[in-house]
Design a protein around this motif. Structure first.
Motif, short mmCIF file in Angstrom:
data_model
loop_
_atom_site.label_atom_id
_atom_site.label_comp_id
_atom_site.label_asym_id
_atom_site.label_seq_id
_atom_site.Cartn_x
_atom_site.Cartn_y
_atom_site.Cartn_z
N LEU A 8 34.45 64.31 11.94
CA LEU A 8 35.78 64.89 12.08
C LEU A 8 35.86 66.10 11.14
O LEU A 8 35.54 65.99 9.95
CB LEU A 8 36.89 63.90 11.76
CG LEU A 8 38.29 64.45 12.11
CD1 LEU A 8 39.13 63.42 12.83
CD2 LEU A 8 39.01 64.97 10.88
N ILE A 9 36.25 67.23 11.69
CA ILE A 9 36.30 68.50 10.94
C ILE A 9 37.76 68.86 10.71
O ILE A 9 38.54 68.94 11.67
CB ILE A 9 35.59 69.62 11.72
CG1 ILE A 9 34.13 69.23 12.01
CG2 ILE A 9 35.66 70.95 10.95
CD1 ILE A 9 33.49 70.05 13.12
N ILE A 64 40.50 69.13 13.72
CA ILE A 64 41.96 69.05 13.63
C ILE A 64 42.43 70.25 12.83
O ILE A 64 42.00 70.46 11.69
CB ILE A 64 42.43 67.74 12.98
CG1 ILE A 64 41.97 66.55 13.83
CG2 ILE A 64 43.94 67.74 12.83
CD1 ILE A 64 42.38 65.21 13.28
N GLU A 65 43.30 71.05 13.44
CA GLU A 65 43.78 72.32 12.85
C GLU A 65 45.31 72.32 12.83
O GLU A 65 45.93 72.04 13.85
CB GLU A 65 43.24 73.50 13.66
CG GLU A 65 43.90 74.82 13.42
CD GLU A 65 43.86 75.28 11.98
OE1 GLU A 65 44.95 75.57 11.44
OE2 GLU A 65 42.76 75.33 11.39
N HIS A 107 42.10 69.85 18.22
CA HIS A 107 43.52 69.57 18.32
C HIS A 107 44.27 70.57 17.44
O HIS A 107 43.97 70.68 16.24
CB HIS A 107 43.83 68.15 17.82
CG HIS A 107 43.35 67.07 18.74
ND1 HIS A 107 43.67 65.74 18.56
CD2 HIS A 107 42.58 67.12 19.87
CE1 HIS A 107 43.12 65.02 19.52
NE2 HIS A 107 42.45 65.83 20.32
N LEU A 108 45.23 71.28 18.04
CA LEU A 108 45.95 72.34 17.33
C LEU A 108 47.35 71.88 16.96
O LEU A 108 47.90 70.96 17.55
CB LEU A 108 46.01 73.60 18.19
CG LEU A 108 44.65 74.19 18.58
CD1 LEU A 108 44.83 75.33 19.56
CD2 LEU A 108 43.88 74.65 17.35
N ASN A 121 31.66 60.66 9.36
CA ASN A 121 31.55 61.78 8.44
C ASN A 121 32.77 62.68 8.58
O ASN A 121 33.31 62.83 9.68
CB ASN A 121 30.30 62.62 8.74
CG ASN A 121 29.02 61.81 8.68
OD1 ASN A 121 28.45 61.62 7.62
ND2 ASN A 121 28.57 61.33 9.84
N VAL A 122 33.20 63.27 7.47
CA VAL A 122 34.32 64.21 7.48
C VAL A 122 33.89 65.50 6.81
O VAL A 122 33.24 65.48 5.75
CB VAL A 122 35.55 63.62 6.76
CG1 VAL A 122 36.64 64.68 6.59
CG2 VAL A 122 36.10 62.43 7.53
N ILE A 123 34.25 66.62 7.44
CA ILE A 123 34.01 67.96 6.86
C ILE A 123 35.36 68.60 6.60
O ILE A 123 36.16 68.76 7.52
CB ILE A 123 33.18 68.85 7.80
CG1 ILE A 123 31.83 68.20 8.13
CG2 ILE A 123 32.97 70.23 7.17
CD1 ILE A 123 31.05 68.94 9.21
N ILE A 124 35.61 68.98 5.35
CA ILE A 124 36.84 69.69 5.01
C ILE A 124 36.52 71.18 4.95
O ILE A 124 35.71 71.62 4.14
CB ILE A 124 37.42 69.22 3.67
CG1 ILE A 124 37.79 67.73 3.75
CG2 ILE A 124 38.65 70.04 3.29
CD1 ILE A 124 38.30 67.14 2.44
N SER A 125 37.14 71.94 5.84
CA SER A 125 36.91 73.39 5.93
C SER A 125 38.26 74.08 6.08
O SER A 125 38.53 74.76 7.07
CB SER A 125 35.99 73.69 7.12
OG SER A 125 35.71 75.08 7.19
#
Length: 319
Positions: A7-8, A32-33, A92-93, A120-124
């Motif tokens: 999940l980003i 997810i944005e 997802h916006l 896994n999670v990516i924080i960007s």
């Protein structure tokens, strides 16, 4: 509930690049944005030009075609949003991540619209969401703006621009050329060395000829309805008439969110702890990508030098 491979959090250029790497390796993923695709770029000044050339802004080896030597905001939006459409990015916006927790090697991600699970999670998430406030009386007045988009609202107005970075210099020059009376209040002794090399002589010449007033080694102490009060380099207090304050004092990552996610923050700059070869934080399988890695030092990472983060993260995940 489906458990995603990745999940980003954040749909900027580096978040998109992470998604493309996940696609390439046949991993399930979701971005997810909290805003639109490349939301930070959308909120940039309308006529902004990048310091970098187009090829340095490319992701996933997809050509970025620009007619100008330095691409602008609109070209970048077309490029990145076009990739999201063409590659059918799973995103997802207008959904904000509220909390990331981990139990038994699985992350639970809570948002304004639901819950998700991921290995896994990516924080960007970048750093453009929280202004670096001056914390002075009057900063909450409606005439104070921490974001600048275009010069037209400031025609024939008395403008104070706070700062000497690229955003401050662009705001000062553009509003001056639309008829504003511009005064710059600058903490340092000179215009920032990081200002774009083709713009720096312009602002320095406008200051030298007196078209734009500049007070160096100076600091605003109070903002009033019709004036601004500041201390100059001699320690003297000055009060000048003012219609708008453009506080171009920079922006910060959401440190509270990083801390609540379990990431250790170090030193005065609150640098998040991560391994530079994998981008993995002190929380196993929780990664950082892009400019959020720099803590308060938001000039450390850019699109062009953080594109590699996506590949490093995916290599770590696949191992």
């Amino acid at each position: 509930m489906e458990i995603l491979d990745i999940l980003i959090i954040g749909g900027g250029p580096i978040g998109l690049n992470c998604a493309l790497e996940a696609q390439k390796n046949n991993l399930t993923y979701l971005i997810i944005e909290k805003g639109t695709i490349v939301n930070s770029l959308y909120n940039y000044p309308l006529y902004m030009r990048f310091f970098s050339t187009a090829e340095k802004l490319e992701i996933a080896e997809i050509p970025f075609i620009s007619t100008a030597p330095k691409p602008g905001r609109q070209e970048a939006l077309e490029y990145y949003q076009g990739i999201a459409r063409q590659k059918n990015i799973n995103i997802h916006l207008y959904e904000k991540v509220l909390k990331v927790t981990k139990e038994n090697d699985v992350f639970t991600i809570e948002t304004t619209k639901g819950k998700y699970s991921a290995k896994n999670v990516i924080i960007s998430t970048g750093f453009y969401d929280i202004p670096n406030f001056m914390n002075i009386p009057g900063e909450n007045l409606p005439k104070v703006k921490h974001y600048y988009t275009e010069p037209y609202p400031y025609a024939k107005q008395k403008i104070v621009v706070v700062g000497s970075s690229n955003s401050a210099v662009d705001a000062a020059l553009e509003t001056y050329r639309k008829g504003a009376e511009v005064t710059m209040i600058i903490r340092h002794s000179e215009i920032s060395k990081s200002v774009k090399y083709w713009v720096k002589p312009d602002i320095e010449n406008r200051i030298a000829e007196g078209s734009i007033k500049a007070y160096f080694n100076s600091e605003i102490t109070e903002i009033k309805e019709n004036t601004v009060i500041f201390k100059d380099e001699n320690g003297q207090t000055n009060e000048i008439e003012n219609d708008f304050v453009l506080a171009m004092t920079g922006y910060l990552p959401d440190f509270e969110f990083l801390k609540n996610s379990g990431i250790e923050l170090q030193g005065e700059c609150l640098n998040p702890l991560y391994h530079p070869e994998t981008m993995e934080t002190n929380v196993k399988n929780l990664y950082l990508a892009g400019v959020v890695c720099g803590g308060k030092d938001t000039h450390l990472w850019f699109i062009e030098n953080s594109r590699i983060h996506a590949e490093l993260i995916l290599q770590s995940i696949l191992k």
